[in-house]
Design an enzyme around this catalytic site. Structure first.
Site, mmCIF file in Angstrom:
data_model
loop_
_atom_site.group_PDB
_atom_site.id
_atom_site.type_symbol
_atom_site.label_atom_id
_atom_site.label_comp_id
_atom_site.label_asym_id
_atom_site.label_seq_id
_atom_site.Cartn_x
_atom_site.Cartn_y
_atom_site.Cartn_z
ATOM 1 N N ASP A 13 9.777 -25.939 17.162
ATOM 2 C CA ASP A 13 9.987 -24.636 16.528
ATOM 3 C C ASP A 13 9.171 -24.517 15.243
ATOM 4 O OD1 ASP A 13 11.704 -23.811 18.494
ATOM 5 O OD2 ASP A 13 13.535 -24.253 17.376
ATOM 6 N N ASN A 42 19.240 -29.232 18.946
ATOM 7 C CA ASN A 42 19.848 -28.613 17.771
ATOM 8 C C ASN A 42 21.275 -29.105 17.561
ATOM 9 O OD1 ASN A 42 17.571 -27.108 17.178
ATOM 10 N ND2 ASN A 42 18.258 -25.312 18.310
ATOM 11 N N ARG A 89 6.713 -27.079 24.971
ATOM 12 C CA ARG A 89 6.425 -25.730 24.477
ATOM 13 C C ARG A 89 6.620 -25.633 22.965
ATOM 14 N NH1 ARG A 89 11.566 -22.279 24.887
ATOM 15 N NH2 ARG A 89 13.213 -23.846 24.989
ATOM 16 N N ASN A 91 7.700 -22.692 19.982
ATOM 17 C CA ASN A 91 8.196 -21.361 19.660
ATOM 18 C C ASN A 91 7.826 -21.001 18.225
ATOM 19 O OD1 ASN A 91 9.345 -20.958 22.185
ATOM 20 N ND2 ASN A 91 11.277 -21.907 21.581
ATOM 21 N N GLU A 189 27.267 -12.517 28.330
ATOM 22 C CA GLU A 189 27.323 -13.512 29.405
ATOM 23 C C GLU A 189 28.696 -13.529 30.060
ATOM 24 O OE1 GLU A 189 24.041 -16.431 27.236
ATOM 25 O OE2 GLU A 189 26.209 -16.804 27.036
ATOM 26 N N ASP A 255 23.967 -22.936 18.907
ATOM 27 C CA ASP A 255 23.943 -24.397 19.022
ATOM 28 C C ASP A 255 24.770 -25.030 17.910
ATOM 29 O OD1 ASP A 255 22.121 -24.021 21.115
ATOM 30 O OD2 ASP A 255 20.413 -24.133 19.752
#
Length: 306
Positions: A13, A42, A89, A91, A189, A255
């Site tokens: 990140d 995290n 990856r 971010n 969700e 998190d």
């Protein structure tokens, strides 16, 4: 009993600040920071700050992956990492100091090789023991079947572990076919799990209790954003409202909430106090900049307000 977190799709990140955002111009960023990221990563970072040591298990690849591992080691988080062929990856988040708004850019995930699945599963089985707390958090990389988390859980059921899951979408639906210890959906969700676009307060509580009574999970914690959270468990519903604060970043708030819940579980706290710790850690994360997450001193301050 120990805590093992699994992050199959970690990220490096990167965060920055900017004083003005205008299209087409070259924008001057400053205060560049790097943090290890991804759900379980995290959670392990916050648990370490609360003096609960966890084993942070994840695959990594390339220079970004190596940087992620180095950052975790610098923070003294116990790392169980497995090298893979694809690049981890990255971010990017930008905080506009003029508008006090944060912009988050999530980079696409890289495909995961099937040849690397068996070693990863072996690593999980090696490090997760009877009566451990096993935390599955975050998304799946491209190419993995939606029932992959569910298969991992099924392979561990004989060990009598407490499984905590924080994910979303079709992957979440598959995971709920198992008997879990704790899940943490947000309002949207939860509504999707119920087959609805949205649920009012009474319907939220009723459906969360239904998930408990049908043994989907012993604890269903529903995050309500700025309004705090509620928890359904065998003895009913608990609610904790969040204090009004000035938000610097929302990265990792969920998190951090899970980390707070786990901390309280390891301390044998009551369900109400579990939820207090969860909300305190989630709120504390929003006081930090970028992806710096919840810090103990802020957690203690917020706890006094709950």
């Amino acid at each position: 009993m120990k805590v093992v977190t699994l992050t199959i799709n970690p990220a490096l990140d990167k965060s920055a600040k900017i004083d003005e955002m205008t299209p087409f111009d070259k924008l001057e960023c400053y205060n560049i920071t790097y943090h290890p990221g991804g759900g379980g990563v995290n959670i392990s970072r916050v648990l370490h700050r609360l003096a609960v040591e966890s084993h942070c298990l994840f695959p990594y690849g390339g220079k970004t992956g190596e940087h992620l591992v180095e950052l975790l080691q610098e923070q003294n988080v116990q790392v169980i990492s497995m090298p893979i062929s694809n690049l981890t990856r990255e971010n990017f988040a930008v905080f506009n100091t003029e508008t006090k708004l944060q912009y988050r850019f999530g980079m696409p995930t890289n495909p995961f090789s099937e040849d690397e699945l068996a070693p990863l599963e072996a690593l999980i089985n090696e490090h997760v023991d009877t009566n451990d707390i096993f935390v599955i958090s975050g998304s799946l990389p491209k190419g993995l079947p939606t029932d992959y988390y569910s298969k991992i859980i099924q392979n561990l059921t004989a060990k009598g572990i407490k499984v905590i899951v924080d994910t979303s979408g079709p992957v979440f639906n598959e995971v709920l076919k198992n008997e879990l210890f704790l899940i943490k959906p947000n309002q949207k969700e939860l509504a999707r799990l119920a087959g609805k676009e949205s649920l009012n307060k009474a319907a939220q509580e009723a459906f969360a209790m239904q998930l408990v009574t049908n043994k989907t999970a012993q604890y269903v914690v529903v995050s309500l954003g700025k309004d705090g959270a509620f928890m359904a468990h065998k003895n009913g519903i608990e609610r904790v409202a969040a204090p009004v604060i000035s938000v610097n970043s929302t990265i990792g708030a969920g998190d951090s909430m899970v980390a707070g819940l786990i901390y309280a579980i390891t301390q044998n706290e009551t369900p109400k106090n579990m939820l207090r710790w969860g909300v305190a850690c989630g709120v504390s994360a929003t006081l930090s900049e970028g992806s710096d997450l919840a810090h103990k001193e802020n957690i203690e301050k917020i706890l006094k307000l709950l």
